[in-house]
Design an enzyme around this catalytic site. Structure first.
Site, mmCIF file in Angstrom:
data_model
loop_
_atom_site.group_PDB
_atom_site.id
_atom_site.type_symbol
_atom_site.label_atom_id
_atom_site.label_comp_id
_atom_site.label_asym_id
_atom_site.label_seq_id
_atom_site.Cartn_x
_atom_site.Cartn_y
_atom_site.Cartn_z
ATOM 1 N N GLY A 42 0.844 -1.191 0.000
ATOM 2 C CA GLY A 42 0.000 0.000 0.000
ATOM 3 C C GLY A 42 0.876 1.237 0.000
ATOM 4 N N ASP A 154 -7.901 4.411 11.108
ATOM 5 C CA ASP A 154 -7.906 3.775 9.783
ATOM 6 C C ASP A 154 -8.655 2.443 9.842
ATOM 7 O OD1 ASP A 154 -7.376 3.665 7.072
ATOM 8 O OD2 ASP A 154 -5.372 2.818 7.310
#
Length: 352
Positions: A42, A154
């Site tokens: 990511g 998150d």
């Protein structure tokens, strides 16, 4: 729940013990680990499945490139991960951290079944029983974090690891965005479906205060995604038609359940109203979900209408509500029997 003596637990992975986040040794990754495959990547970097050459233990190696990661940011993520890992529903972080020529590295336990995102059937969602297993465990992990005045920031399916096919063991991961409750930070990234409206409204580089209510909002969106295999909206912004529809219902401007939410029981909608309150200070705590675990959450025989049927139903409902208001304005009692009233109004509408 872990006690204070657990905080400095010894690493399960014996290599290389002398290298920690406060005393980073520069090592050659492949000298200490056999790299088996890539697990994911990511914006932060990537995760590799490695096998410790000294002990034979399989671990997840989180690789953060130095070109985009400051040392203090690496140390913060590692320290938060290590500090929280004694909780049974937070990924175990071993006391192993080191650097290579190009990256910072630390080791965590390996989840054989990947993350939750790949386990949610698109457009369908998980079974209710599986969703209940998952959400109860993530609520426990978040409640633990919040009790330590830490905010994850998150929450999403990609950050929930799965350890068995029945979801009896899942763990929260990725503490790269974790900050202390009450800290002031700048908004640097865009919004995603899990972002609460108060953050969506902020402009880039605007100062925002970190709060646990942001995790609570994302927790509610996570539950919706698990049960439907869809996002409830693209952004929690008034310009998003699905979000706007939800806000009208949330603020009791309409009694009509939003189109995206019609498969849920009134009981679960009551929880969604609490966890997805537009005002951050009014949101409930994540542990509130425990009060609803034994309830039915979805309506098995509920057929979600297609867009044409939905528009027709919406139009009929609006006309019924309008006619009801006219009757009440003329002194006619319409509250005696709701079903009889609606049938009569429908007959009148058909006769027009």
């Amino acid at each position: 729940m872990a006690n204070d003596s657990d905080w400095r637990k010894m690493s399960k992975d014996k290599s290389p013990r002398s290298s920690t986040s406060d005393n980073l040794l520069q090592l050659n990754l492949k000298e200490h680990y056999e790299i088996l495959r890539e697990l994911g990547r990511g914006t932060y970097g990537k995760a590799l499945l490695g096998k410790c050459r000294e002990t034979g233990t399989k671990v997840c190696l989180k690789i953060l490139p130095k070109c985009s990661t400051k040392l203090r940011d690496f140390q913060r993520e590692f320290n938060f991960s290590y500090f929280l890992s004694p909780h049974q529903n937070i990924v175990d972080t071993y006391n192993v951290a080191f650097e290579t020529r190009t990256s910072y590295v630390f080791a965590q336990e390996y989840a054989p079944h990947g993350d939750l995102f790949d386990a949610i059937p698109p457009q369908m969602g998980m079974t209710e029983s599986h969703a209940k297993h998952v959400i109860k465990q993530i609520a426990s992990a978040l409640d633990f974090m919040h009790s330590k005045k830490l905010v994850h920031r998150d929450i999403k399916p990609e950050n929930v690891l799965v350890f068995d096919t029945e979801f009896t063991k899942v763990k929260l991961m990725d503490f790269g965005m974790t900050r202390k409750d009450g800290n002031m930070i700048r908004k640097t990234s865009g919004s995603i479906p899990y972002t609460p409206p108060e953050i969506c409204e902020a402009v880039r580089n605007e100062n925002i205060i970190v709060g646990t209510s942001g995790d609570v909002w994302a927790f509610g969106v996570l539950l919706f995604c698990m049960l439907t295999g869809n996002f409830p909206w693209e952004n929690a912004d008034i310009g998003d038609v699905y979000f706007n529809e939800f806000v009208l219902w949330q603020r009791r401007k309409t009694t009509k359940q939003p189109s995206q939410w019609r498969r849920f029981t009134p009981r679960l909608m009551r929880f969604f109203r609490k966890v997805l309150d537009i005002k951050p200070e009014r949101r409930c705590q994540v542990k509130e979900i425990c009060k609803y675990i034994n309830d039915e959450w979805t309506c098995p025989n509920k057929v979600v209408p297609d867009s044409d049927e939905e528009e027709e139903l919406s139009s009929d409902n609006d006309r019924i509500e309008h006619l009801t208001a006219l009757l009440e304005d003329h002194g006619i009692d319409t509250k005696i029997d709701k079903r009889i009233r609606e049938r009569r109004i429908s007959e009148w509408l058909l006769a027009l």
